[in-house]
Design an enzyme around this catalytic site. Structure first.
Site, PDB file in Angstrom:
ATOM      1  CG  HIS A 378      -2.153  -0.810   1.070  1.00 15.39           C
ATOM      2  ND1 HIS A 378      -3.324  -0.358   0.491  1.00 15.39           N
ATOM      3  CD2 HIS A 378      -2.393  -2.097   1.410  1.00 15.39           C
ATOM      4  CE1 HIS A 378      -4.216  -1.327   0.493  1.00 15.39           C
ATOM      5  NE2 HIS A 378      -3.683  -2.391   1.047  1.00 15.39           N
ATOM      6  CE  LYS A 569      -6.619  14.113  -0.559  1.00 19.11           C
ATOM      7  NZ  LYS A 569      -6.884  13.001  -1.435  1.00 19.11           N
ATOM      8  NE  ARG A 570      -4.763  10.341   9.690  1.00 20.22           N
ATOM      9  CZ  ARG A 570      -4.569   9.403  10.601  1.00 20.22           C
ATOM     10  NH1 ARG A 570      -5.321   8.338  10.660  1.00 20.22           N
ATOM     11  NH2 ARG A 570      -3.607   9.538  11.501  1.00 20.22           N
ATOM     12  CE  LYS A 575      -2.926  10.842   2.590  1.00 23.29           C
ATOM     13  NZ  LYS A 575      -3.390  10.118   1.393  1.00 23.29           N
ATOM     14  CB  THR A 681     -10.152   4.943  -2.162  1.00 23.94           C
ATOM     15  OG1 THR A 681      -9.788   5.166  -0.800  1.00 23.94           O
ATOM     16  CG2 THR A 681      -9.465   3.697  -2.677  1.00 23.94           C
ATOM     17  CE  LYS A 685     -14.205   6.280  -0.174  1.00 25.18           C
ATOM     18  NZ  LYS A 685     -13.442   6.435   1.052  1.00 25.18           N
TER      19      LYS A 685
END
Length: 846
Positions: A378, A569-570, A575, A681, A685
């Site tokens: 992952h 997101k986290r 990110k 992911t 969505k």
């Protein structure tokens, strides 16, 4: 602002939520009242809202039980191959509405509650989130369980029943504060304890080598108590099982101390054993090498393998009689999928069971192990890869250390035979990392001990083969595959965006819910005025509901006609929420500089949790809130720019809460440095619900651009090869800082205390990191990101063209169904065939 339709009113109009399967409403009311009667205690005559929730949950659960039992009987009758998905995280969210949707019960329950004078949404809001995961990995596992049941696979999810899940996030004075998530405090109506399947798990001790084999002795025993949760497929009467293990101390745990008067302490020490399942480690993409974490990883693996082998040996439903003793058939009947390296101990544990307990020869046991296990990677971030100290293993799991050494010895013999004289390659491919403290590389263990290794997006899988696992790929290329992640359309469209689901169903029917590829049929409606109008109307209604929520909860006046720009997101450096911050500041400065210009109004929302020990991530949250404090109170800017940090972002907030978040068709931001996001992911969505993605060519964004068309997604920034080239050349943040005046202004404002006037030095660390230690090269993509956002602003002024791109995005979503992902796992890794066949319902005569 006109009041939008409530979800309750909308449900009355919507066929895809189960009108076709309306049950006997009067029977539901009788069942509900019966459960309510047993829910109330004798000395209390007035029911609370929680009592009503439990009564409804138990009513719905009744419809699951018969299907659940029949499904398991069916598996024993047919004796299919079974897949065991082992994951340290299952981020399930709430179960009530999802169960009603999958059993076609929602409209009937809604009507029954309405007739009883109860509000369905209020009851749904009483349910606690099962937040047993950190982010993408745990939520993916939840989607996979839904898809495995919907595709009729004999599948089981195995994990830990954490007493405390992912922490609740509070924002106090702009800072993240964590609160424990006591999700079980009121009980959980969806689980069933199964003490008859309790299993012992051993720790510590020593090994004894005898002529007839090895024995692991003087161990400390912890009991694993299973709790089963039913997982319903979508309207096929299949109900699979998620089994979560809870740690219990045995009755005699440390009671030898009783003889010396330590009885009280001995009983209190039981907590030491039971701490194993107490709390989820709240780290996402970060390895924390704590003894308790390794205990958790071995605990779930040991208990699960005992269960797998028990089920393999018996042949009849409910039987305990051994029918199979030939373990050569294990790979034909069992597939074990390791969700990242967290359950990597399944490999040495299976070898221990086969060699030490079942007395198989090593070569035969190893062949069985490799053909049974498969590994999903992952992440490529080095700080996330698990490397356990050998000393800890020697102390906690001495027999497993011996087995890993033997696996490594034989593995290195094979490497040396294939690449004679290549000492460097031997060092790189060893399971044991030498130098300083010896460590076990768990990813290497997973690759060597599995027959299939997959990444979770095409670009990610390619990077694994080209860099991280290059040596292993060269030696065994047949092992490496790609399985692009997906999401379940039941939860992430039908449940969270009923309005859009209905608009789609009116055009192409309802079968897209189980075959998302049918969304391609929407392409012919791209220029259909009525369809464009219907999609835009759903978007606007959802935005208005969300604007009302924001005003209520954040006391910020929102312009419902503004662009809702979301990044949820986290919180993590890779990110790049910081790149988003720099755009916000730049846009703010531009409005301030030319206040009379026609600016596209924006409401920027950023949400996500920072790991409690991740200082930089917490500082990023503080910066976002500080920017919001300045921007939101600037009268010159007015309602043209607002900045909100969404508190406590979680599954339920993503779906609905009391408002919509996934389902307004606005930009979704996915801007990681190319080559760092495995898949993503969340962006899927948003895409399914019509958002236009602003993103780098990273993770699943690459494939989303292919499916929707490059013209319908906003791609910017460096590609993987550009990042590699910049690494070789050397990344110097000062060059960008000196060359780009708007970037310099933004950084100087952060550094000089413009956003923290009471603490001018508050964000010095962030600026220092960006200027001198930024692994993720924020400045290198800044200029292109700003230009990309300008294109977004321009398109937003043309609602019709925007909505056309929305339709192309929805139509291109078929690939990103977890049903497709699981069908590929089943056929290409597990050797199983999915089926859309319905099982007979419990009341069918047969």
């Amino acid at each position: 602002m006109s009041k939008p339709l409530s979800d309750h009113d909308r449900r009355k109009q919507i066929s895809v939520r189960g009108l076709a399967g309306v049950e006997n409403i009067s029977q539901l009311k009788l069942d509900f009242n019966r459960h309510l009667h047993f829910t109330l205690v004798k000395d209390r005559n007035v029911a609370t809202r929680r009592d009503y929730y439990f009564a409804l949950a138990n009513t719905v659960r009744e419809h699951l039980i018969g299907r659940w039992i029949r499904t398991q009987q069916h598996y024993y009758e047919k004796d299919p191959k079974r897949v065991y998905y082992i994951s340290l995280e299952f981020y399930m969210g709430r179960a009530l509405q999802n169960t009603m949707v999958n059993l076609a019960l929602e409209n009937a329950c809604d009507e029954a509650m309405y007739q009883l004078g109860l509000d369905m949404e209020e009851l749904e809001d009483m349910e606690e989130d099962a937040g047993l995961g950190n982010g993408g990995l745990g939520r993916l596992a939840a989607c996979f369980l839904d898809s495995m049941a919907s595709l009729g696979l004999a599948a089981y999810g195995y994990g830990i029943r954490y007493e405390f899940g992912i922490f609740n996030q509070k924002i106090i004075n702009g800072w993240q504060v964590e609160e424990a998530d006591d999700w079980l405090r009121y009980g959980n109506p969806w689980e069933k304890a199964r003490p008859e399947y309790m299993r012992p798990v051993n720790f510590y001790g020593r090994t004894e080598h005898h002529p007839d084999g090895v024995k692991w002795v003087d161990t400390q025993v912890v009991l694993a108590l299973p709790y089963d949760t039913p997982i319903p497929g979508y309207r096929n009467n299949v109900v699979n099982t998620m089994r979560l293990w809870s740690a219990k101390a045995p009755c005699d745990f440390n009671l030898k101390d009783f003889n010396v008067g330590g009885y009280i302490q001995a009983v209190l020490d039981r907590n030491l054993a039971e701490n194993i399942s107490r709390v989820l480690y709240p780290n996402d993409n970060f390895f924390e090498g704590k003894e308790l974490r390794l205990k958790q990883e071995y605990f779930v693996v040991s208990a699960t393998l005992q269960d797998i082998i028990r089920r393999f040996k018996v042949s009849k439903f409910g039987s305990r009689e051994i029918a199979r003793t030939d373990f050569s058939k294990l790979p034909d009947k069992v597939a074990i999928q390791l969700n990242d390296t967290h359950p990597a101990m399944a490999i040495p544990e299976l070898m221990r069971v086969l060699v030490d307990e079942e007395k198989l020869e090593w070569e035969k046991a190893w062949d069985i192990c490799v053909r049974t296990c498969a590994y999903t990677n992952h992440t490529v971030l080095p700080e996330a890869l698990e490397r356990w100290p050998v000393d800890l293993f020697a102390y906690l799991l001495p027999r497993h250390l011996e087995i890993i050494y033997e696996i490594n010895r034989r593995h290195l013999e094979r490497v040396a035979a294939k690449y004679p004289g290549d000492h460097d390659r031997l060092c790189r491919m060893s399971l044991i990392e030498e130098g300083g403290q010896k460590k076990i590389n768990m990813a290497h263990l997973c690759i060597v001990g599995s027959h299939a290794v997959n990444g979770v997006a095409q670009i990610h899988s390619d990077i694994l083969k080209a860099t991280v696992f290059k040596d292993f790929y060269e030696m065994e290329p047949h092992k490496f595959q790609n399985k692009t992640n997906g999401i379940t359309p039941r939860r992430w469209l039908v449940m969270c965006n009923p309005g859009l689901a209905e608009v789609i169903a009116e055009r192409i029917g309802e079968d897209f819910i189980r075959d998302l590829d049918q969304l391609k049929g929407l392409c012919k409606y791209v220029n259909d005025e009525a369809f464009i109008r219907d999609v835009a109307k759903v978007k606007q209604e959802n935005k208005m509901k969300f604007a009302v929520h924001l005003e209520e909860h954040y006391k910020v006046k929102i312009n419902p006609n503004s662009m809702f720009d979301l990044q949820v997101k986290r919180i993590h450096e890779y990110k790049r929420q910081l790149l988003n911050c720099l755009h916000i500041i730049t846009y703010y400065n531009r409005i301030k500089k030319e206040p009379n210009k026609q600016w596209t109004p924006r409401t920027v929302m950023i949400g996500g949790k920072a790991a409690p020990g991740y200082h930089t991530a917490k500082m990023i949250i503080r910066l976002i809130t500080a920017i919001g404090e300045v921007v939101n109170n600037d009268p010159v800017v007015g309602d043209r720019l607002k900045v909100i940090f969404l508190e406590n972002y979680r599954v339920t907030l993503a779906e609905r809460g009391n408002f919509q978040i996934i389902d307004f068709h606005q930009p979704s931001t996915s801007i990681s440095t190319a080559g760092t996001e495995a898949s993503g992911t969340g962006n899927m969505k948003f895409m399914l619900n019509g958002a236009l993605t602003i993103g780098t060519m990273d993770g699943a964004n690459v494939e989303m651009a292919e499916e929707a068309g490059m013209d319908n997604i906003f791609i910017f920034g460096m590609r993987v090869e550009d990042v590699d080239a910049l690494d070789k050349k050397g990344y110097h943040a000062e060059e960008y800082y000196n060359r780009l005046p708007e970037l310099k202004q933004a950084i100087d404002q952060i550094a000089g205390g413009f956003f923290s006037p009471k603490q001018p030095d508050l964000f010095k660390e962030i600026v220092n990191m960006l200027m001198h230690h930024d692994r993720f090269k924020v400045f290198a993509d800044y200029e292109d990101y700003i230009k990309c956002q300008e294109k977004v602003n321009a398109l937003y002024k043309n609602p019709k063209e925007w909505t056309k791109k929305v339709i192309y995005n929805i139509a291109g979503c078929g690939k990103f169904s977890s049903d497709r992902t699981i069908a590929q796992y089943a056929r290409e890794i597990w050797g199983m065939e999915p089926t859309l066949e319905k099982l007979p319902a419990p009341d069918d005569k047969q």
